[in-house]
Write an enzyme that holds these catalytic residues in place. Structure first.
Site, PDB file in Angstrom:
ATOM      1  N   CYS A   1      -9.729   4.231 -29.672  1.00  0.00           N
ATOM      2  CA  CYS A   1     -10.986   4.855 -30.050  1.00  0.00           C
ATOM      3  C   CYS A   1     -11.897   5.018 -28.834  1.00  0.00           C
ATOM      4  O   CYS A   1     -12.947   4.383 -28.731  1.00  0.00           O
ATOM      5  CB  CYS A   1     -11.641   3.994 -31.125  1.00  0.00           C
ATOM      6  N   GLU A   2     -11.459   5.814 -27.865  1.00  0.00           N
ATOM      7  CA  GLU A   2     -12.215   6.128 -26.647  1.00  0.00           C
ATOM      8  C   GLU A   2     -11.802   7.522 -26.207  1.00  0.00           C
ATOM      9  O   GLU A   2     -10.601   7.825 -26.179  1.00  0.00           O
ATOM     10  CB  GLU A   2     -11.859   5.162 -25.497  1.00  0.00           C
TER      11      GLU A   2
ATOM     12  N   ARG B   1      -3.794   3.408 -16.004  1.00  0.00           N
ATOM     13  CA  ARG B   1      -4.029   4.091 -14.726  1.00  0.00           C
ATOM     14  C   ARG B   1      -4.708   5.455 -14.883  1.00  0.00           C
ATOM     15  O   ARG B   1      -5.630   5.763 -14.136  1.00  0.00           O
ATOM     16  CB  ARG B   1      -2.723   4.225 -13.930  1.00  0.00           C
TER      17      ARG B   1
ATOM     18  N   TYR C   1      -8.388   5.385 -12.960  1.00  0.00           N
ATOM     19  CA  TYR C   1      -8.662   6.162 -11.750  1.00  0.00           C
ATOM     20  C   TYR C   1      -8.025   7.545 -11.754  1.00  0.00           C
ATOM     21  O   TYR C   1      -7.534   8.022 -10.736  1.00  0.00           O
ATOM     22  CB  TYR C   1      -8.316   5.406 -10.452  1.00  0.00           C
TER      23      TYR C   1
ATOM     24  N   GLY D   1       0.761  -1.245   0.000  1.00  0.00           N
ATOM     25  CA  GLY D   1       0.000   0.000   0.000  1.00  0.00           C
ATOM     26  C   GLY D   1       0.787   1.288   0.000  1.00  0.00           C
ATOM     27  O   GLY D   1       0.232   2.347  -0.303  1.00  0.00           O
TER      28      GLY D   1
ATOM     29  N   GLY E   1       4.211  -3.573  -3.399  1.00  0.00           N
ATOM     30  CA  GLY E   1       4.251  -3.743  -4.851  1.00  0.00           C
ATOM     31  C   GLY E   1       4.749  -2.456  -5.487  1.00  0.00           C
ATOM     32  O   GLY E   1       5.904  -2.297  -5.849  1.00  0.00           O
ATOM     33  N   ARG E   2       3.843  -1.482  -5.553  1.00  0.00           N
ATOM     34  CA  ARG E   2       4.131  -0.196  -6.194  1.00  0.00           C
ATOM     35  C   ARG E   2       5.424   0.446  -5.667  1.00  0.00           C
ATOM     36  O   ARG E   2       6.217   0.970  -6.439  1.00  0.00           O
ATOM     37  CB  ARG E   2       2.957   0.748  -5.911  1.00  0.00           C
TER      38      ARG E   2
ATOM     39  N   TYR F   1       1.501  -1.421 -12.020  1.00  0.00           N
ATOM     40  CA  TYR F   1       0.146  -1.369 -12.568  1.00  0.00           C
ATOM     41  C   TYR F   1       0.142  -0.700 -13.949  1.00  0.00           C
ATOM     42  O   TYR F   1      -0.777   0.019 -14.312  1.00  0.00           O
ATOM     43  CB  TYR F   1      -0.817  -0.669 -11.581  1.00  0.00           C
TER      44      TYR F   1
HETATM   45  C1  LIG Z   1      -3.643  -7.985  -0.942  1.00  0.00           C
HETATM   46  C2  LIG Z   1      -2.716  -7.030  -1.561  1.00  0.00           C
HETATM   47  N1  LIG Z   1      -1.433  -7.023  -1.169  1.00  0.00           N
HETATM   48  C3  LIG Z   1      -0.522  -6.169  -1.700  1.00  0.00           C
HETATM   49  C4  LIG Z   1      -0.892  -5.280  -2.688  1.00  0.00           C
HETATM   50  C5  LIG Z   1       0.147  -4.354  -3.233  1.00  0.00           C
HETATM   51  O1  LIG Z   1      -0.176  -3.041  -3.011  1.00  0.00           O
HETATM   52  P1  LIG Z   1       0.827  -1.880  -3.382  1.00  0.00           P
HETATM   53  O2  LIG Z   1       1.240  -2.076  -4.790  1.00  0.00           O
HETATM   54  O3  LIG Z   1       0.040  -0.653  -3.165  1.00  0.00           O
HETATM   55  O4  LIG Z   1       1.980  -1.988  -2.430  1.00  0.00           O
HETATM   56  C6  LIG Z   1      -2.219  -5.238  -3.125  1.00  0.00           C
HETATM   57  C7  LIG Z   1      -2.628  -4.268  -4.156  1.00  0.00           C
HETATM   58  O5  LIG Z   1      -3.670  -3.729  -4.185  1.00  0.00           O
HETATM   59  C8  LIG Z   1      -3.152  -6.152  -2.568  1.00  0.00           C
HETATM   60  O6  LIG Z   1      -4.426  -6.169  -2.964  1.00  0.00           O
END
Ligand SMILES: Cc1ncc(COP(=O)(O)O)c(C=O)c1O
Length: 413
Positions: A343-344, A313, A317, A239, A275-276, A372
């Site tokens: 085409c959007e 992205r 959103y 997150g 992740g991000r 993402y």
């Molecule tokens: C269960 C879960 N873990 C980890 C992540 C990774 O999140 P982030 O890329 O924001 O760190 C997500 C992404 O939404 C997720 O749904």
């Protein structure tokens, strides 16, 4: 983080000019800086080093095999969100005991596979899912390792489409019901409750929601322990956000300093699922200008060869990505809507951007596209998926070749 530099005005990634990479590999082109990913990984590891923990890289952010392998080589474990991501993890060399499996709506076939592999944990999202895990595992004569994904009803203060921890979101077991549910499940022959999990959202830029989620897990773990259910780990999800718009975001050290004092009192192993934060800033999407059209009022439509099919992205959103020229351009500024060829009308990468007036064949760079981005690419309008290149130690390797029309049509009769 050294994701790129400008040398005489041209954007370079670890010593390689993006313009040269675009000539070599074509556009649209995803370019990732492997050194930047490694630096980010070490930053998070360092921040948590004095507490028993494991980073399970959230494959959903970017599961291209070359990126998964890189993260594994750095020491990460994996967080998978589907059997497809489990298979990528296995292909990248992660052991089943290094994989946690999250996701709303896991099918019986997916659960069969996960139970058969013996993953570190299946992060279960509902009582019904645990019942199904129990039935499958019991039939196989095994005990599945399950963590309960708790929905702590916390506002992540992120975009509503990427907030997951409110009781109105579809994720997890309501915190108020979790204790009783775990107690009901403890006698099941096919299930061992090994952990508690929460993930309250993505692109979180304030620490308070992450702290409150950790507090909720610690309190629930203590209640369960008192009732005779001892879990092994707390999984506080991912997150952590990145500065897409140059805003101040928490560092890994600040994140650790805010959650570790809370988690420490539990003494439980900690799982993180970033992740991000690990890959977002390390990715750049290079795109070429195809056409320019004037708009009323002096603005320009700058039509490029990447759009919602390469990077969804902004359309999904309203996300903001910095967009700049890849080479030094000495022209007067123009206000531009940078749009894709799809085409959007929503196919707009950036609106009202001031850029040295672009011309046809110029190269633009869309920054912070490592998470993402490529994973959400699609074949809409029968557009082939872009190529992806990983730059490491000054060398560029194609980790995903550009899709051909034959690839694209291969499944059709
Ligand atoms: C269960 C879960 N873990 C980890 C992540 C990774 O999140 P982030 O890329 O924001 O760190 C997500 C992404 O939404 C997720 O749904």
């Amino acid at each position: 983080m050294p994701t790129f530099e400008r040398i005489q005005g041209a954007v370079y990634c670890d010593g390689l000019s993006l313009a040269e990479l675009a000539t070599r590999f074509g556009t649209p082109l995803y370019t990732y800086d492997g050194g930047a990913i490694a630096a980010r990984y070490r930053e998070v590891e360092d921040a948590f080093r004095d507490y028993p923990h494991r980073l399970h890289y959230a494959l959903k952010a970017n599961s291209t095999l070359g990126i998964a392998r890189l993260l594994r080589s750095l020491g990460a474990a994996a967080d998978a969100n589907s059997v497809g991501e489990i298979d990528v993890a296995l292909r990248a060399g992660f052991a089943p005991a290094e994989i946690v499996f999250t996701g709303v709506g896991k099918t019986d076939a997916e659960l069969e596979r996960a139970i058969g592999l013996g993953l570190r944990s299946i992060n279960a999202e509902s009582e019904g899912e645990i019942e199904r895990i129990d039935a499958i595992a019991t039939a196989r004569g095994v005990k599945a390792r399950v963590a309960v994904r708790v929905n702590p009803d916390i506002d992540a203060k992120s975009h509503p489409h990427i907030s997951t921890g409110l009781k109105t979101n579809k994720f997890g077991v309501a915190i108020a019901d979790a204790r009783e549910m775990c107690l009901r499940m403890r006698g099941r022959s096919g299930v061992q409750i090994v952990g508690l999990h929460s993930h309250v959202g993505s692109q979180i830029t304030q620490l308070e929601p992450l702290q409150r989620a950790a507090e909720a897990l610690v309190a629930l773990a203590a209640e369960l322990r008192d009732a005779g259910v001892a879990v092994e780990h707390l999984d506080i999800g991912g997150g952590l956000g990145i500065p897409y718009e140059g805003q101040r975001v928490p560092t890994a050290a600040e994140y650790a300093a805010s959650v570790l004092p809370i988690v420490r009192e539990s003494g439980l192993n900690l799982i993180l699922e970033p992740g991000r934060f690990l890959v977002g800033q390390a990715g750049m999407l290079v795109t070429r200008v195809v056409d320019i059209k004037p708009q009323a009022g002096g603005k320009l439509f700058v039509i490029v060869d990447a759009g919602m099919t390469e990077l969804m992205r902004p359309m999904l959103y309203g996300a903001y990505h910095r967009i700049e020229h890849a080479l030094a351009v000495d022209r007067p500024a123009a206000i531009c809507d940078i749009v894709g060829p799809v085409c959007e009308t929503t196919d707009t990468l950036g609106k009202d951007r001031s850029l040295p007036r672009p011309e046809v064949a110029d190269l633009l760079v869309v920054f912070d596209a490592g998470a993402y981005g490529a994973v959400m690419a699609s074949n809409y309008n029968r557009r082939p998926m872009p190529a992806e290149v990983l730059v490491k130690d000054g060398e560029a390797t194609v980790i995903r070749r550009r899709q051909t029309f034959d690839d694209l049509i291969a499944l059709e009769s």
